[in-house]
Design an enzyme around this catalytic site. Structure first.
Site, PDB file in Angstrom:
ATOM      1  N   HIS A 110     -12.350   0.840  24.860  1.00 44.01           N
ATOM      2  CA  HIS A 110     -12.767   1.460  23.593  1.00 44.01           C
ATOM      3  C   HIS A 110     -13.483   0.443  22.698  1.00 44.01           C
ATOM      4  O   HIS A 110     -14.455   0.786  22.013  1.00 44.01           O
ATOM      5  CB  HIS A 110     -11.548   2.018  22.860  1.00 44.01           C
ATOM      6  CG  HIS A 110     -10.981   3.251  23.476  1.00 44.01           C
ATOM      7  ND1 HIS A 110     -11.765   4.332  23.820  1.00 44.01           N
ATOM      8  CD2 HIS A 110      -9.701   3.579  23.816  1.00 44.01           C
ATOM      9  CE1 HIS A 110     -10.995   5.277  24.334  1.00 44.01           C
ATOM     10  NE2 HIS A 110      -9.740   4.838  24.353  1.00 44.01           N
ATOM     11  N   HIS A 138      -7.713  -0.527  29.165  1.00 43.37           N
ATOM     12  CA  HIS A 138      -8.272   0.743  28.680  1.00 43.37           C
ATOM     13  C   HIS A 138      -8.616   0.653  27.190  1.00 43.37           C
ATOM     14  O   HIS A 138      -9.695   1.094  26.772  1.00 43.37           O
ATOM     15  CB  HIS A 138      -7.262   1.870  28.912  1.00 43.37           C
ATOM     16  CG  HIS A 138      -7.662   3.178  28.296  1.00 43.37           C
ATOM     17  ND1 HIS A 138      -8.486   4.081  28.927  1.00 43.37           N
ATOM     18  CD2 HIS A 138      -7.371   3.725  27.085  1.00 43.37           C
ATOM     19  CE1 HIS A 138      -8.670   5.124  28.148  1.00 43.37           C
ATOM     20  NE2 HIS A 138      -7.994   4.935  27.020  1.00 43.37           N
ATOM     21  N   GLU A 139      -7.706   0.095  26.403  1.00 34.46           N
ATOM     22  CA  GLU A 139      -7.977  -0.031  24.970  1.00 34.46           C
ATOM     23  C   GLU A 139      -9.155  -0.976  24.724  1.00 34.46           C
ATOM     24  O   GLU A 139      -9.937  -0.761  23.797  1.00 34.46           O
ATOM     25  CB  GLU A 139      -6.727  -0.529  24.243  1.00 34.46           C
ATOM     26  CG  GLU A 139      -5.537   0.417  24.322  1.00 34.46           C
ATOM     27  CD  GLU A 139      -5.869   1.848  23.903  1.00 34.46           C
ATOM     28  OE1 GLU A 139      -6.730   2.033  23.023  1.00 34.46           O
ATOM     29  OE2 GLU A 139      -5.273   2.776  24.479  1.00 34.46           O
TER      30      GLU A 139
END
Length: 232
Positions: A106, A102-103
């Protein structure tokens, strides 16, 4: 009369927002802990997955660092650093892999100039001003006989936090969608493991939804306390 010098029933709105946020926070912790017990078939750590996804996405200017804490994982677009918490960096669990991916989502957003992420970065200075000065300005406006100009400025500054929270929603959901797609395409997780990662990321995303709801209730309270007042 200045708000706060009498019984303020609108505090109920803050309590409701706090309860919603607490439930969402407890749910993400419970979900993360649950799927932290499931070791992935490939046994890659969160750090290894992050490095793999960055390379897979052609991102060479982002470094991966470890940060203390539990679920303190985040991507720093200013310094181009992806920071993974102690609970994620060395773990081979489905939950940790999902968070790390998920990071990375980004980081991919940043590299591709994703609109909502760029917008969120640009409004951060305004949000910082709003969080520091909205209440002082509102109180000054009330002391000055509910001065319309001061009250309106205070409300606008207070609303900037909610705007930030609303802009954050597509950023977080998009990052999770990117993460799931990359984990599937890159064979990081198996078909049976992906649903567990999806549940972990969905629980995390709901904390941002809860924060937006709490923010909306806080703004409603401010509007009730100050917006309906007429000048003396």
């Amino acid at each position: 009369m200045i708000p706060g010098m009498y019984f303020d029933w609108t505090i109920v709105l803050i309590i409701i927002g706090g309860v919603i946020a607490s439930i969402a926070s407890a749910n993400v912790t419970r979900t993360f802990n649950k799927y932290s017990k499931y070791t992935t078939e490939k046994r890659m750590t969160g750090t290894q997955v992050a490095e793999y996804i960055l390379q897979y996405s052609g991102i060479t200017n982002v470094r991966v660092e470890r940060i203390a804490g539990n679920l303190t994982d985040h991507y720093d677009p200013t310094n181009k650093v992806l920071r993974l918490s102690d609970a994620t960096a060395d773990s081979t669990s489905i939950a940790a892999i999902g968070v790390a991916a998920h990071e990375c989502g980004h980081a991919v957003q940043d590299a591709q100039g994703y609109f909502f992420m760029t917008l969120r970065q640009k409004i951060v200075p305004i949000v910082n001003i709003g969080s520091n000065f909205s209440w002082p300005i509102l109180i000054m406006g009330a002391i000055a006989g509910f001065n319309e100009t001061l009250i309106n400025i205070g409300i606008i500054l207070f609303a900037s936090t909610l705007i930030f929270q609303l802009v954050t929603l597509p950023v977080e959901f998009d990052a999770s969608n990117r993460a799931l797609k990359i984990m599937e395409e890159g064979n990081i997780l198996t078909a049976s493991e992906l649903p567990y990662a999806r549940k972990t990321l969905r629980a995390a995303a709901m904390t941002y939804v809860a924060a937006a709801i709490a923010g909306a209730l806080s703004l409603l309270r401010v509007l009730i306390l100050f917006g309906g007042r007429s000048r003396d």
